[in-house]
Each structure stands twice: as structure tokens, then as C-alpha cells.
Design a protein around this motif. Structure first.
Motif, PDB file in Angstrom:
ATOM      1  N   LYS C 373       0.806  -1.200   0.000  1.00 54.18           N
ATOM      2  CA  LYS C 373       0.000   0.000   0.000  1.00 54.18           C
ATOM      3  C   LYS C 373       0.852   1.267   0.000  1.00 54.18           C
ATOM      4  O   LYS C 373       0.396   2.316   0.402  1.00 54.18           O
ATOM      5  CB  LYS C 373      -0.949   0.060   1.212  1.00 54.18           C
ATOM      6  CG  LYS C 373      -1.926  -1.051   1.276  1.00 54.18           C
ATOM      7  CD  LYS C 373      -3.098  -0.754   0.369  1.00 54.18           C
ATOM      8  CE  LYS C 373      -4.152  -1.808   0.426  1.00 54.18           C
ATOM      9  NZ  LYS C 373      -3.809  -3.013  -0.263  1.00 54.18           N
ATOM     10  N   LYS C 374       2.117   1.159  -0.411  1.00 51.70           N
ATOM     11  CA  LYS C 374       2.942   2.352  -0.476  1.00 51.70           C
ATOM     12  C   LYS C 374       3.155   2.682  -1.941  1.00 51.70           C
ATOM     13  O   LYS C 374       3.114   1.809  -2.793  1.00 51.70           O
ATOM     14  CB  LYS C 374       4.318   2.087   0.159  1.00 51.70           C
ATOM     15  CG  LYS C 374       4.282   1.912   1.621  1.00 51.70           C
ATOM     16  CD  LYS C 374       4.471   3.247   2.275  1.00 51.70           C
ATOM     17  CE  LYS C 374       4.297   3.183   3.769  1.00 51.70           C
ATOM     18  NZ  LYS C 374       4.942   2.071   4.397  1.00 51.70           N
ATOM     19  N   LYS C 375       3.442   3.946  -2.226  1.00 51.72           N
ATOM     20  CA  LYS C 375       3.579   4.317  -3.621  1.00 51.72           C
ATOM     21  C   LYS C 375       5.008   4.626  -4.010  1.00 51.72           C
ATOM     22  O   LYS C 375       5.344   4.563  -5.163  1.00 51.72           O
ATOM     23  CB  LYS C 375       2.731   5.558  -3.896  1.00 51.72           C
ATOM     24  CG  LYS C 375       1.278   5.251  -3.935  1.00 51.72           C
ATOM     25  CD  LYS C 375       0.565   6.280  -4.764  1.00 51.72           C
ATOM     26  CE  LYS C 375      -0.925   6.098  -4.696  1.00 51.72           C
ATOM     27  NZ  LYS C 375      -1.340   4.788  -5.114  1.00 51.72           N
ATOM     28  N   ARG C 376       5.852   5.015  -3.095  1.00 52.21           N
ATOM     29  CA  ARG C 376       7.161   5.492  -3.492  1.00 52.21           C
ATOM     30  C   ARG C 376       8.220   4.461  -3.163  1.00 52.21           C
ATOM     31  O   ARG C 376       8.144   3.778  -2.164  1.00 52.21           O
ATOM     32  CB  ARG C 376       7.455   6.822  -2.807  1.00 52.21           C
ATOM     33  CG  ARG C 376       6.293   7.735  -2.920  1.00 52.21           C
ATOM     34  CD  ARG C 376       6.603   9.168  -3.246  1.00 52.21           C
ATOM     35  NE  ARG C 376       7.981   9.515  -3.117  1.00 52.21           N
ATOM     36  CZ  ARG C 376       8.499  10.058  -2.018  1.00 52.21           C
ATOM     37  NH1 ARG C 376       7.729  10.295  -0.979  1.00 52.21           N
ATOM     38  NH2 ARG C 376       9.762  10.366  -1.960  1.00 52.21           N
ATOM     39  N   ILE C 377       9.218   4.396  -4.040  1.00 56.48           N
ATOM     40  CA  ILE C 377      10.227   3.362  -3.910  1.00 56.48           C
ATOM     41  C   ILE C 377      11.060   3.578  -2.666  1.00 56.48           C
ATOM     42  O   ILE C 377      11.568   2.642  -2.068  1.00 56.48           O
ATOM     43  CB  ILE C 377      11.093   3.367  -5.193  1.00 56.48           C
ATOM     44  CG1 ILE C 377      12.165   2.314  -5.151  1.00 56.48           C
ATOM     45  CG2 ILE C 377      11.757   4.684  -5.364  1.00 56.48           C
ATOM     46  CD1 ILE C 377      12.960   2.285  -6.434  1.00 56.48           C
ATOM     47  N   GLY C 378      11.179   4.804  -2.200  1.00 54.44           N
ATOM     48  CA  GLY C 378      12.045   5.061  -1.054  1.00 54.44           C
ATOM     49  C   GLY C 378      11.471   4.529   0.243  1.00 54.44           C
ATOM     50  O   GLY C 378      12.171   4.401   1.236  1.00 54.44           O
ATOM     51  N   GLU C 379      10.171   4.233   0.246  1.00 51.34           N
ATOM     52  CA  GLU C 379       9.560   3.846   1.510  1.00 51.34           C
ATOM     53  C   GLU C 379       9.553   2.351   1.718  1.00 51.34           C
ATOM     54  O   GLU C 379       9.203   1.876   2.781  1.00 51.34           O
ATOM     55  CB  GLU C 379       8.116   4.344   1.550  1.00 51.34           C
ATOM     56  CG  GLU C 379       8.025   5.846   1.456  1.00 51.34           C
ATOM     57  CD  GLU C 379       6.597   6.272   1.261  1.00 51.34           C
ATOM     58  OE1 GLU C 379       5.727   5.396   1.334  1.00 51.34           O
ATOM     59  OE2 GLU C 379       6.361   7.450   1.031  1.00 51.34           O
ATOM     60  N   ILE C 380       9.892   1.593   0.679  1.00 52.87           N
ATOM     61  CA  ILE C 380       9.831   0.135   0.813  1.00 52.87           C
ATOM     62  C   ILE C 380      11.254  -0.399   0.819  1.00 52.87           C
ATOM     63  O   ILE C 380      12.080   0.028   0.021  1.00 52.87           O
ATOM     64  CB  ILE C 380       9.100  -0.493  -0.381  1.00 52.87           C
ATOM     65  CG1 ILE C 380       7.791   0.211  -0.628  1.00 52.87           C
ATOM     66  CG2 ILE C 380       8.863  -1.952  -0.159  1.00 52.87           C
ATOM     67  CD1 ILE C 380       7.108  -0.287  -1.851  1.00 52.87           C
ATOM     68  N   SER C 381      11.541  -1.318   1.690  1.00 52.04           N
ATOM     69  CA  SER C 381      12.833  -2.001   1.617  1.00 52.04           C
ATOM     70  C   SER C 381      12.711  -3.314   2.343  1.00 52.04           C
ATOM     71  O   SER C 381      11.903  -3.459   3.245  1.00 52.04           O
ATOM     72  CB  SER C 381      13.942  -1.162   2.239  1.00 52.04           C
ATOM     73  OG  SER C 381      13.845  -1.226   3.638  1.00 52.04           O
ATOM     74  N   GLY C 382      13.499  -4.255   1.907  1.00 49.36           N
ATOM     75  CA  GLY C 382      13.544  -5.519   2.619  1.00 49.36           C
ATOM     76  C   GLY C 382      12.304  -6.351   2.450  1.00 49.36           C
ATOM     77  O   GLY C 382      11.875  -7.028   3.373  1.00 49.36           O
ATOM     78  N   LEU C 383      11.707  -6.295   1.256  1.00 49.92           N
ATOM     79  CA  LEU C 383      10.451  -7.001   1.067  1.00 49.92           C
ATOM     80  C   LEU C 383      10.671  -8.491   0.873  1.00 49.92           C
ATOM     81  O   LEU C 383       9.734  -9.273   0.992  1.00 49.92           O
ATOM     82  CB  LEU C 383       9.763  -6.424  -0.162  1.00 49.92           C
ATOM     83  CG  LEU C 383       8.268  -6.563  -0.258  1.00 49.92           C
ATOM     84  CD1 LEU C 383       7.621  -6.002   0.963  1.00 49.92           C
ATOM     85  CD2 LEU C 383       7.781  -5.822  -1.457  1.00 49.92           C
ATOM     86  N   ALA C 384      11.906  -8.891   0.570  1.00 49.84           N
ATOM     87  CA  ALA C 384      12.130 -10.303   0.254  1.00 49.84           C
ATOM     88  C   ALA C 384      11.901 -11.186   1.470  1.00 49.84           C
ATOM     89  O   ALA C 384      11.572 -12.363   1.323  1.00 49.84           O
ATOM     90  CB  ALA C 384      13.547 -10.508  -0.273  1.00 49.84           C
ATOM     91  N   HIS C 385      12.069 -10.624   2.666  1.00 47.89           N
ATOM     92  CA  HIS C 385      11.838 -11.455   3.848  1.00 47.89           C
ATOM     93  C   HIS C 385      10.376 -11.806   4.001  1.00 47.89           C
ATOM     94  O   HIS C 385      10.010 -12.894   4.406  1.00 47.89           O
ATOM     95  CB  HIS C 385      12.294 -10.697   5.093  1.00 47.89           C
ATOM     96  CG  HIS C 385      13.749 -10.405   5.087  1.00 47.89           C
ATOM     97  ND1 HIS C 385      14.679 -11.265   5.609  1.00 47.89           N
ATOM     98  CD2 HIS C 385      14.443  -9.367   4.589  1.00 47.89           C
ATOM     99  CE1 HIS C 385      15.882 -10.736   5.455  1.00 47.89           C
ATOM    100  NE2 HIS C 385      15.768  -9.602   4.846  1.00 47.89           N
ATOM    101  N   LYS C 386       9.509 -10.817   3.664  1.00 50.43           N
ATOM    102  CA  LYS C 386       8.090 -11.047   3.905  1.00 50.43           C
ATOM    103  C   LYS C 386       7.443 -11.804   2.745  1.00 50.43           C
ATOM    104  O   LYS C 386       6.526 -12.581   2.966  1.00 50.43           O
ATOM    105  CB  LYS C 386       7.371  -9.701   4.069  1.00 50.43           C
ATOM    106  CG  LYS C 386       7.755  -8.961   5.317  1.00 50.43           C
ATOM    107  CD  LYS C 386       7.082  -9.581   6.517  1.00 50.43           C
ATOM    108  CE  LYS C 386       7.409  -8.784   7.766  1.00 50.43           C
ATOM    109  NZ  LYS C 386       6.697  -7.508   7.780  1.00 50.43           N
ATOM    110  N   SER C 387       7.837 -11.537   1.516  1.00 45.41           N
ATOM    111  CA  SER C 387       7.207 -12.237   0.393  1.00 45.41           C
ATOM    112  C   SER C 387       8.301 -12.645  -0.581  1.00 45.41           C
ATOM    113  O   SER C 387       8.598 -11.915  -1.527  1.00 45.41           O
ATOM    114  CB  SER C 387       6.164 -11.380  -0.286  1.00 45.41           C
ATOM    115  OG  SER C 387       6.734 -10.221  -0.772  1.00 45.41           O
ATOM    116  N   PRO C 388       8.891 -13.791  -0.393  1.00 45.54           N
ATOM    117  CA  PRO C 388       9.984 -14.229  -1.276  1.00 45.54           C
ATOM    118  C   PRO C 388       9.536 -14.532  -2.693  1.00 45.54           C
ATOM    119  O   PRO C 388      10.352 -14.491  -3.612  1.00 45.54           O
ATOM    120  CB  PRO C 388      10.519 -15.482  -0.576  1.00 45.54           C
ATOM    121  CG  PRO C 388       9.453 -15.917   0.328  1.00 45.54           C
ATOM    122  CD  PRO C 388       8.675 -14.730   0.698  1.00 45.54           C
TER     123      PRO C 388
END
Lengths: 113, 112, 510
Positions: C373-388
Motif C-alpha cells: 500500500k505504499k507508492k514510493r520506492i524510497g519507503e519500501i525495503s527488505g520485502l524479500a523477507h516477507k514475500s519471497p
């Protein structure tokens, strides 16, 4: 075997052999990793990224800083590109009319000659 | 002179392209595109002209020397399509005014 | 009986479904979704049937509205609007309609909590009808009409979520495409004035006999309008704006419309310039424009901070590869040696890979936005842990688009590198550099979004339909990458032959 070898004019390779090779490499890497010790704590000092002894920044490293050298050396080119991609509609129409004029001149005069 | 029509087409197209290239107000750009569309329609209709021809309607025709009917059909299609495009562009301009507060093409936010 | 009218039905079914969606919307969300999927699936079935025929050599030429649709020219020239389904147009229509179908399936869960679903689906079905029509058409004026249908419906889809910047992107897109289509109309008018015909094949046969200054003016106008549509170098600026502001689903379908634009451009150029000395010059110009597109697209993409804008610039670069390959083929069409023919095969393969890779990337971005639910690339990081799963799919898309083996990007790009080397080594060098820099760009994106400390926000569960659609893309990427030889012999070789061979097209029409 020639069924799975993909040959262009001067190169021949087989994708399935490549996948097999990569799978073997991953298997070897996994074996090597399994021979290590597993008293490794996720949290605390051992789990944090290494910053060459500097302090760990609180909100993470941005990835914009990854290619600083490239951007610095091509500064003139990027200045020109920023002016070209200005975002104004009139400039975009100008580039289109330029393409029309160039193609017309090329084709019409090339056809006469 | 028959060729006068084509000079008018070129003049209209030039005026329309000038308006789209150099005017900063968004509405003027839309008007410029409309002028180019008028030039294209004029060009299409004038292609069907035959010397001394009458309108291509068969009932009650005095003679069978008619101008071509196909370009008139093409022009009608083109007029309707340009109507739809102009309406859509003007509605976008209204919404841009509502969100940005000005109709200036230089006040854009998407760049580079 | 039904199958005889398959070309017209493939265009007509989505068109009818687009207007009937409002009725089904009143019956409830479920009925509307079923109707949309049914409409797209029916059109896809017809196109698959036509493609299977066309790729094995049987071309269909269809006169719209005639009693016997197979008879085209009774009086020596075609009278009605003709739909042409030969190998290359069937392949392009198949890729485009598959992208629309998969994007439609993806969007079913996207609109769970949002309003206005029926308007979105109506526009999407209209866009699918327009894209199919543009790829099947054999008539210049129908090309103009479908071009405008595509621009109007895609402009409506771009601004769908009503942000201010979306309207700015949509306005620029519509202004440019309206001017381009009007120039196309000028070119069509010039052809009509000289020959009295509107059919592409009939005009091509007459142009081949004695080409003159007027013909080349008309071809130049038509070619520049179609260059604008596909987004080549000097007129590519609308692409990043539009891809940034449209939703990921809409961007995937816009990629399809770009591919059909490339097909229409080269169909007209190969037919009209087949026997004239201008083919060399035009081919070189388009190849040079392609090389510039690759370079500009890739270097501008490195600097972007917005993810969709970055993939938009990468789309410009991918289009540049196709233009480079086809331009090299056009430059040598009079004396078709083996390298130019291979360039056309490579371009055809790259066209299909374009659709697959960029479609996967855009749908992935939409999925990431949906999940976090975020729109900007700067706000997301480390998503691989939650959804590989998303990380693996992004890796597949990233390697495919930058031409790493064993994915499909490698197979098509290596054919292109080799064959354009004969035209000029600089093209090949810039192509390889472009691929490497694409990898650099996407590594940066991957590291920014997926790697790093685990994501602290809430991650929703990815719906099964979205996951299924993305896995279908990944499956085809792997399939084309692991078995490129069979794919080339079965699909891309007949398509390339049909594109170059203007005599077969003209012979079918007259």
C-alpha cells in the motif's frame, strides 16, 4: 542432442546445459555452506550489515548513491538530457515536427535523386 | 484556381502546428490541434472534387457528374473522432486547472 | 460458419463486450467480472485459432461485410475493408490480446475495494478491441480509426485514478497522439488522392510500379506518425510520463499497444519500400534511431527515483532494440542476405519478449504496491523477507529483460547483436552496453526494494489470481528461454518471412 542446441550464425549454446551447470554450482555452494558452523545469532551485532566500522545509519542506505561515479563523469550529457526531457508539451511537439521534417526531406529528396 | 485549396490546407496546418508548438496556454494548444484537424478534413473533402460536379445524391439528380462520395464519408468519420479527442483533451485541461491552479504548460511537475 | 468470420469476431467481441459491461455492472460485481473474462477469453480463443492456422502457412484475408468473406478483389482491386491475418499479424495480435487477457485477470482483485470498476473494464475491453483491430487491419483509414480508438481509450485508462499529475501525463499523451494521427490522416489523404484506393496491399502494388515524390511524402508522414506511436528516440518523452502515472495493469496493456505500433510501422515500410532504392536509407535512419533509443532510455533510467518511471525508460530502450533489428532488416530488404534475415527474426523474437518481460515487471510493480500500500520506492525495503515469491519473480523479470541466460531475453538479444554487427559494429556495441546497463538499473531497484533489513510495515497476502498471472508470465519467459530453437523454427521464422515477403501479402489481396 542437436535438438536442444541453439545456434545462431557463429555461436552455439544449449540452454538446458546451462541450467544443469548452474544447478550443479548451486549444489556445490550449498554443500560448502552446510559445512560451516551454525552458532550464528540473527539479532544483535552479528546480524547487522557491515559499514566498515562506521555507525549504522538509522533509516538505511539509499540505492541512489550506487552509481555516483557514472553520474559525475557524464554530467554534461545529463545536463543536455534534462533540457531535452523538460516536460513541456510544446517541446515534445517540436521534436515530433522535427522527425516529420527530417523524414520528409530524406524521403522526398532521396526519391528525386 | 483548383490548387488554391491545397495552399489553404498547408496554411491551416502551419497555423495549427505553430499554435501547438509555441503557445503556453493549454486551451490554445487544444485549439491548435483543432485547426490541424480542420486542415486534414478540408484536404480530404477537396480530394474528391470533380470539375462541374454536383453533390453525390442520387434522388432527383440533374446529371450523373458527381463529386466523389468516399472522401466525404472519411471526413465525417474524422470529424467525429476529432470531436471525441477534443472533448477528452478539454476535460483533462479542466482537471489540470483544478489540481494545479493554472493552465500554463510551463508549470509542469513531471519532468526529466 | 463462426470460424469463417473469426478475424471480424476477434475485433467485434471485445467491442460489444465493452458496451455491455455497464449492463452487467448493474447485476453485480461478480457478473461483471465473469463477463469481462468471458469477452477477453473468447477473443483470445479466436486469435489462437487464427494464429495456429497462420503460423503453419495458411493466411486468412477477410473482406468485412461481404457475402463470401474470402473473395477480396472481384474487379481487380479490393472494394471493402480487408482484414489480413498472416503469420506476423496473428503473432502480434496473439501477444497483445494475451497481455490484455492476463492484465484483465490480474485486475479482478485489484478493484475489490475501489469504485468505478465497470468504467475501467469498459475502457480495457475497448483498448483490447482497438489493439486487435490495428494488428489485423489491411486498410489505411481503418488504421487511422483504430489508432484513435487506442489513444482515446488508453488516455482514459491513464487518468483513471484522478491524480493531478495523472491528468498532466494523459494530456501530453493525448496531444502528441492526436497530432500524430492527424499527420497519418494527411499521408492517407495523399495516397487516396493519387490512387483512389485505401487498401494497403493495393496501394503497395501500385507504388512498386512507379514510385514518385508524392508517394514518398505520404510514406514519410505515415512512418513518422507510427514512430511516435511506438515511442522511438526523439519522440519517446511521453512514455516515461505515461508509464509513471498509469496503474501497473494499464502499463502492461500500453506495452502491447506499443508493440502493435512497431508492427504497423514495419508492415507499411516493408510493403511500400520493397523495390525502391529508399529502403536502405530509411532502414539506416530507423536503426540509428533505435540505437539512440537504447542509449537514451538506459542512461535516463539510471537516474530515476520513481520505479514505474524507471521501467518506462527501460521500455524505451527495449523498443529501441526492436527498431534496431527491424531497421537493419529493412536496410537490406532488396538483397536479403542471411544476416539481415536473422536480424528480422531477432527483432520478432525481441518483440514478443518485450511484451512478456515488461508485462511481468509492470504487473509486479502493481503487486508490490497492492501488497504494501505504499507508492514510493524510497519507503519500501527488505520485502524479500516477507514475500519471497515476489523477489523470485522480480529476479526472473530482471534477468529476462537484461538478456541473461537462460531466459528469453538472451536468445533474442544474441541474435540481434550478431546480425547488426554486419551492418555496423557500433550498433552491436551500444546494444551490449545497453543490456549491461539495464542489468545495472534493475540490480539497483532489486537491492532497494527487496534486500535489506526486513520490512517493518504490514504486508497483505497476495491474492491467488495475481500470483497465477505472474507465474504464467514467468512460465512463458522460461519456456522461450529454454527452448529457443523450437520457438524460432515454429513461430518466429514464419512470422519474419511473412513480414519481409511483400509479394505474398499483395498476392493475397489482389
Amino acid at each position: 542432442m542437436s535438438e536442444i542446441i541453439f545456434s545462431t550464425g557463429s555461436v552455439a549454446w544449449s540452454p538446458l546445459m546451462l541450467v544443469a551447470g548452474v544447478a550443479i554450482a548451486i549444489a556445490i555452494a550449498y554443500l560448502v555452506r552446510a559445512m560451516g558452523s551454525n552458532n550464528y545469532k540473527r539479532s544483535g551485532e552479528q546480524g547487522m550489515a557491515f559499514f566498515s566500522g562506521n555507525r549504522h545509519p538509522d533509516d538505511g542506505i539509499g540505492s541512489e548513491n550506487l552509481y555516483w561515479g557514472f553520474f559525475k563523469s557524464m554530467e554534461g550529457y545529463y545536463e543536455f538530457m534534462k533540457k531535452m526531457h523538460s516536460g513541456i508539451v510544446n517541446d515534445y511537439v517540436f521534436w515530433f515536427v522535427l522527425v516529420v521534417v527530417v523524414l520528409l526531406a530524406g524521403m522526398a529528396f532521396g526519391g528525386i535523386l | 484556381m483548383i490548387g488554391f485549396v491545397f495552399l489553404a490546407v498547408i496554411a491551416l496546418a502551419a497555423i495549427g502546428i505553430y499554435a501547438a508548438m509555441f503557445k503556453r496556454n493549454l486551451i490554445k494548444i487544444v485549439v491548435g490541434i483543432n485547426i490541424i484537424a480542420s486542415a486534414a478534413n478540408l484536404f480530404l473533402v477537396s480530394l474528391g472534387y470533380r470539375e462541374g460536379g454536383i453533390a453525390p445524391i442520387f434522388t432527383g439528380a440533374e446529371s450523373l457528374n458527381m463529386v466523389l462520395a468516399t472522401p466525404q464519408a472519411l471526413t465525417l468519420t474524422s470529424i467525429v473522432i476529432n470531436l471525441a479527442v477534443t472533448a477528452l483533451m478539454l476535460s483533462f485541461a479542466i482537471m489540470i486547472y483544478r489540481h494545479y491552479g493554472s493552465l500554463d504548460a510551463l508549470k509542469r511537475r513531471l519532468k526529466e | 460458419m463462426i470460424l469463417e468470420n473469426a478475424p471480424a469476431l476477434a475485433i467485434g467481441i471485445p467491442l460489444f463486450a465493452a458496451f455491455a459491461v455497464f449492463f452487467f455492472g448493474k447485476l453485480g460485481k461478480r457478473a461483471m467480472k465473469v463477463w469481462v473474462v468471458a469477452g477477453l477469453l473468447a477473443a483470445e480463443v479466436f486469435i489462437i485459432w487464427l494464429a495456429m492456422d497462420a503460423l503453419s502457412g495458411i493466411s486468412h484475408f477477410y473482406a468485412v461485410g461481404a457475402q463470401v468473406p474470402g473473395i477480396i478483389s472481384q474487379a481487380g482491386f479490393p472494394v471493402r475493408v480487408v482484414l489480413v491475418v498472416d503469420a506476423v499479424s496473428a503473432l502480434v495480435a496473439l501477444v497483445a490480446m494475451s497481455l490484455c487477457l492476463l492484465a484483465g485477470l490480474f485486475s479482478l482483485r485489484f478493484f475489490e475495494k475501489k469504485e468505478g470498476g465497470e468504467k475501467f473494464y469498459s475502457l480495457l475491453l475497448l483498448l483490447a478491441a482497438g489493439i486487435t483491430g490495428l494488428s489485423f487491419t489491411g486498410d489505411f483509414f481503418t488504421m487511422f480509426v483504430f489508432l484513435e480508438v487506442i489513444s482515446i481509450s488508453s488516455a482514459g485508462l491513464i487518468v483513471f485514478f484522478r491524480e493531478g499529475e495523472g491528468f498532466e501525463a494523459g494530456f501530453k499523451y493525448l496531444v502528441l497522439l492526436a497530432i500524430g494521427a492527424l499527420f497519418l490522416l494527411f499521408g492517407v489523404g495523399i495516397f487516396y488522392g493519387k490512387y483512389g484506393l485505401l487498401n494497403i496491399g493495393a496501394i503497395a502494388s501500385l507504388v512498386g510500379v512507379n514510385a514518385s515524390f508524392i508517394d514518398f511524402t505520404a510514406v514519410a508522414l505515415i512512418a513518422s506518425a507510427l514512430l511516435l506511436k511506438c515511442g522511438s528516440f526523439p519522440v519517446h518523452m511521453w512514455k516515461p510520463d505515461v508509464y509513471q502515472k498509469a496503474s501497473g495493469i494499464v502499463s502492461a496493456v500500453l506495452v502491447a499497444s506499443g508493440l502493435v505500433g512497431i508492427y504497423a510501422l514495419f508492415r507499411v515500410l516493408f510493403l511500400m519500400l520493397a523495390n525502391t532504392p529508399l529502403s536502405a536509407m530509411v532502414g539506416w535512419v530507423i536503426a540509428i534511431l533505435g540505437v539512440f533509443s537504447i542509449f537514451v532510455g538506459v542512461t535516463m533510467a539510471l537516474k530515476q527515483t520513481s520505479l514505474k518511471r524507471l521501467v518506462g525508460y527501460a521500455a524505451v530502450a527495449e523498443t529501441g532494440f526492436v527498431l534496431l533489428a527491424f531497421g537493419t532488416g529493412l536496410a537490406a530488404v532488396t538483397s536479403m542476405d542471411i544476416f539481415s534475415f536473422r536480424a528480422v527474426i531477432g527483432g520478432m523474437f525481441q518483440l514478443v519478449n518485450d511484451g512478456l518481460d515488461l508485462g511481468l515487471l509492470f504487473l509486479l510493480i502493481a503487486a508490490v504496491g497492492f501488497v504494501t500500500k505504499k507508492k514510493r520506492i524510497g519507503e519500501i525495503s527488505g520485502l524479500a523477507h516477507k514475500s519471497p515469491v515476489l523477489a523470485v519473480l522480480f529476479l526472473i523479470g530482471m534477468f529476462a529483460i537484461s538478456g541473461m541466460p537462460p531466459f528469453n531475453g538472451f536468445a533474442s538479444k544474441i541474435i540481434i547483436y550478431e546480425s547488426v554487427y554486419m551492418a555496423s559494429p557500433v550498433f552491436s556495441i551500444v546494444g551490449i552496453l545497453g543490456s549491461v546497463m539495464l542489468l545495472a538499473i534493475f540490480v539497483k531497484v532489486f537491492v532497494a526494494i527487496f534486500l535489506g533489513p526486513p520490512y517493518k510495515g504490514k504486508v497483505e497476502v497476495l491474492p491467488k489470481s495475481m500470483l497465477l498471472v505472474m507465474c504464467i508470465f514467468a512460465f512463458f519467459i522460461l519456456l522461450l528461454g529454454l527452448f529457443p530453437k523450437q520457438a524460432i523454427e515454429g513461430v518466429f521464422l514464419p512470422a519474419a518471412k511473412a513480414l519481409i515477403n511483400s509479394q505474398a501479402y499483395i498476392g493475397g489481396i489482389l
